[in-house]
Design a protein around this motif. Structure first.
Motif, mmCIF file in Angstrom:
data_model
loop_
_atom_site.group_PDB
_atom_site.id
_atom_site.type_symbol
_atom_site.label_atom_id
_atom_site.label_comp_id
_atom_site.label_asym_id
_atom_site.label_seq_id
_atom_site.Cartn_x
_atom_site.Cartn_y
_atom_site.Cartn_z
ATOM 1 N N ALA A 20 -10.772 21.260 24.811
ATOM 2 C CA ALA A 20 -11.773 21.514 25.848
ATOM 3 C C ALA A 20 -11.097 21.545 27.208
ATOM 4 O O ALA A 20 -10.271 20.701 27.525
ATOM 5 N N GLY A 21 -11.433 22.553 27.988
ATOM 6 C CA GLY A 21 -10.834 22.700 29.308
ATOM 7 C C GLY A 21 -11.492 21.807 30.341
ATOM 8 O O GLY A 21 -12.429 21.057 30.048
ATOM 9 N N GLU A 22 -10.986 21.893 31.545
ATOM 10 C CA GLU A 22 -11.522 21.072 32.629
ATOM 11 C C GLU A 22 -12.996 21.362 32.888
ATOM 12 O O GLU A 22 -13.770 20.444 33.149
ATOM 13 N N TRP A 23 -13.377 22.645 32.846
ATOM 14 C CA TRP A 23 -14.776 22.988 33.083
ATOM 15 C C TRP A 23 -15.665 22.357 32.021
ATOM 16 O O TRP A 23 -16.724 21.807 32.339
ATOM 17 N N GLU A 24 -15.249 22.414 30.768
ATOM 18 C CA GLU A 24 -16.039 21.826 29.689
ATOM 19 C C GLU A 24 -16.194 20.315 29.886
ATOM 20 O O GLU A 24 -17.267 19.766 29.692
ATOM 21 N N ASP A 25 -15.109 19.650 30.271
ATOM 22 C CA ASP A 25 -15.173 18.207 30.521
ATOM 23 C C ASP A 25 -16.117 17.891 31.688
ATOM 24 O O ASP A 25 -16.928 16.969 31.614
ATOM 25 N N SER A 26 -16.010 18.688 32.754
ATOM 26 C CA SER A 26 -16.895 18.491 33.911
ATOM 27 C C SER A 26 -18.351 18.728 33.536
ATOM 28 O O SER A 26 -19.248 18.018 33.989
ATOM 29 N N ALA A 27 -18.590 19.734 32.694
ATOM 30 C CA ALA A 27 -19.955 20.031 32.260
ATOM 31 C C ALA A 27 -20.552 18.854 31.495
ATOM 32 O O ALA A 27 -21.707 18.467 31.729
ATOM 33 N N LEU A 28 -19.774 18.241 30.607
ATOM 34 C CA LEU A 28 -20.268 17.088 29.854
ATOM 35 C C LEU A 28 -20.628 15.942 30.791
ATOM 36 O O LEU A 28 -21.688 15.325 30.656
ATOM 37 N N LYS A 29 -19.762 15.673 31.754
ATOM 38 C CA LYS A 29 -20.016 14.576 32.696
ATOM 39 C C LYS A 29 -21.276 14.826 33.515
ATOM 40 O O LYS A 29 -22.101 13.937 33.698
ATOM 41 N N GLN A 30 -21.421 16.046 34.024
ATOM 42 C CA GLN A 30 -22.573 16.353 34.862
ATOM 43 C C GLN A 30 -23.878 16.299 34.068
ATOM 44 O O GLN A 30 -24.875 15.752 34.531
ATOM 45 N N LEU A 31 -23.875 16.857 32.868
ATOM 46 C CA LEU A 31 -25.108 16.869 32.076
ATOM 47 C C LEU A 31 -25.503 15.477 31.611
ATOM 48 O O LEU A 31 -26.690 15.173 31.494
ATOM 49 N N ARG A 32 -24.533 14.621 31.353
ATOM 50 C CA ARG A 32 -24.856 13.241 30.959
ATOM 51 C C ARG A 32 -25.663 12.543 32.046
ATOM 52 O O ARG A 32 -26.544 11.738 31.762
ATOM 53 N N THR A 33 -25.352 12.842 33.298
ATOM 54 C CA THR A 33 -26.047 12.170 34.403
ATOM 55 C C THR A 33 -27.288 12.924 34.874
ATOM 56 O O THR A 33 -28.196 12.315 35.418
ATOM 57 N N SER A 34 -27.345 14.232 34.656
ATOM 58 C CA SER A 34 -28.466 15.003 35.198
ATOM 59 C C SER A 34 -29.629 15.185 34.228
ATOM 60 O O SER A 34 -30.718 15.571 34.646
ATOM 61 N N ILE A 35 -29.419 14.923 32.954
ATOM 62 C CA ILE A 35 -30.505 15.053 31.977
ATOM 63 C C ILE A 35 -30.706 13.692 31.318
ATOM 64 O O ILE A 35 -29.981 13.325 30.392
ATOM 65 N N PRO A 36 -31.692 12.926 31.797
ATOM 66 C CA PRO A 36 -31.853 11.545 31.334
ATOM 67 C C PRO A 36 -32.222 11.399 29.856
ATOM 68 O O PRO A 36 -31.971 10.368 29.261
ATOM 69 N N GLN A 37 -32.809 12.421 29.250
ATOM 70 C CA GLN A 37 -33.216 12.325 27.847
ATOM 71 C C GLN A 37 -32.030 12.353 26.881
ATOM 72 O O GLN A 37 -32.169 12.005 25.712
ATOM 73 N N VAL A 38 -30.877 12.770 27.343
ATOM 74 C CA VAL A 38 -29.724 12.954 26.466
ATOM 75 C C VAL A 38 -29.163 11.610 26.006
ATOM 76 O O VAL A 38 -28.806 10.763 26.817
ATOM 77 N N VAL A 39 -29.123 11.424 24.691
ATOM 78 C CA VAL A 39 -28.540 10.236 24.083
ATOM 79 C C VAL A 39 -27.030 10.445 23.936
ATOM 80 O O VAL A 39 -26.240 9.545 24.164
ATOM 81 N N ASP A 40 -26.638 11.662 23.555
ATOM 82 C CA ASP A 40 -25.228 12.027 23.423
ATOM 83 C C ASP A 40 -25.115 13.517 23.668
ATOM 84 O O ASP A 40 -26.086 14.263 23.544
ATOM 85 N N ILE A 41 -23.914 13.940 24.014
ATOM 86 C CA ILE A 41 -23.656 15.347 24.292
ATOM 87 C C ILE A 41 -22.215 15.654 23.908
ATOM 88 O O ILE A 41 -21.336 14.814 24.081
ATOM 89 N N GLN A 42 -22.005 16.833 23.334
ATOM 90 C CA GLN A 42 -20.645 17.234 22.977
ATOM 91 C C GLN A 42 -20.584 18.739 22.793
ATOM 92 O O GLN A 42 -21.600 19.392 22.621
ATOM 93 N N TRP A 43 -19.386 19.260 22.818
ATOM 94 C CA TRP A 43 -19.165 20.657 22.487
ATOM 95 C C TRP A 43 -19.006 20.709 20.976
ATOM 96 O O TRP A 43 -18.067 20.131 20.423
#
Length: 110
Positions: free
Chosen positions: A20-43
């Motif tokens: 996973a590239g830097e953008w993918e890693d950044s996307a995971l971090k941002q979505l973890r904090t911006s979508i409160p319903q998410v229990v887990d997230i991954q590519w």
């Protein structure tokens, strides 16, 4: 056979995480904090984002679409990047089964 499938699945997830590239890693971090319903997230694989949430009985296509919108604001979004967002019921995930409860196809533009 099940053991072989689980091992193959784990290998795919490990390879995906490692590449996973830097953008993918950044996307995971941002979505973890911006979508409160998410229990887990991954590519799940390149271009396929998996969100795990608790099923509340509602269709979660809207949540997947919201994730598409949030991905557009991640710094370094590649031009014309296509991403599929799948929302899975976190409580129903087993080694043999995952129950999809939402889906969206994103066409991202920086």
């Amino acid at each position: 056979m099940k053991t072989l499938m689980m091992a193959a699945s784990a290998a795919v997830m490990t390879i995906t995480s490692a590449t996973a590239g830097e953008w993918e890693d950044s996307a995971l971090k941002q979505l973890r904090t911006s979508i409160p319903q998410v229990v887990d997230i991954q590519w799940g694989q390149p271009g396929s984002l998996w969100l795990f949430v608790m099923d509340n009985g509602q269709n979660r296509d809207g949540l997947a679409t919201s994730a598409c919108g949030a991905l557009s604001f991640v710094e370094g979004t590649p031009q014309r990047r296509n991403v599929v967002v799948r929302v899975w019921d976190a409580a129903s995930v087993t080694k043999d089964n995952m129950r999809g409860i939402g889906y969206a196809r994103c066409s991202l533009k920086p």
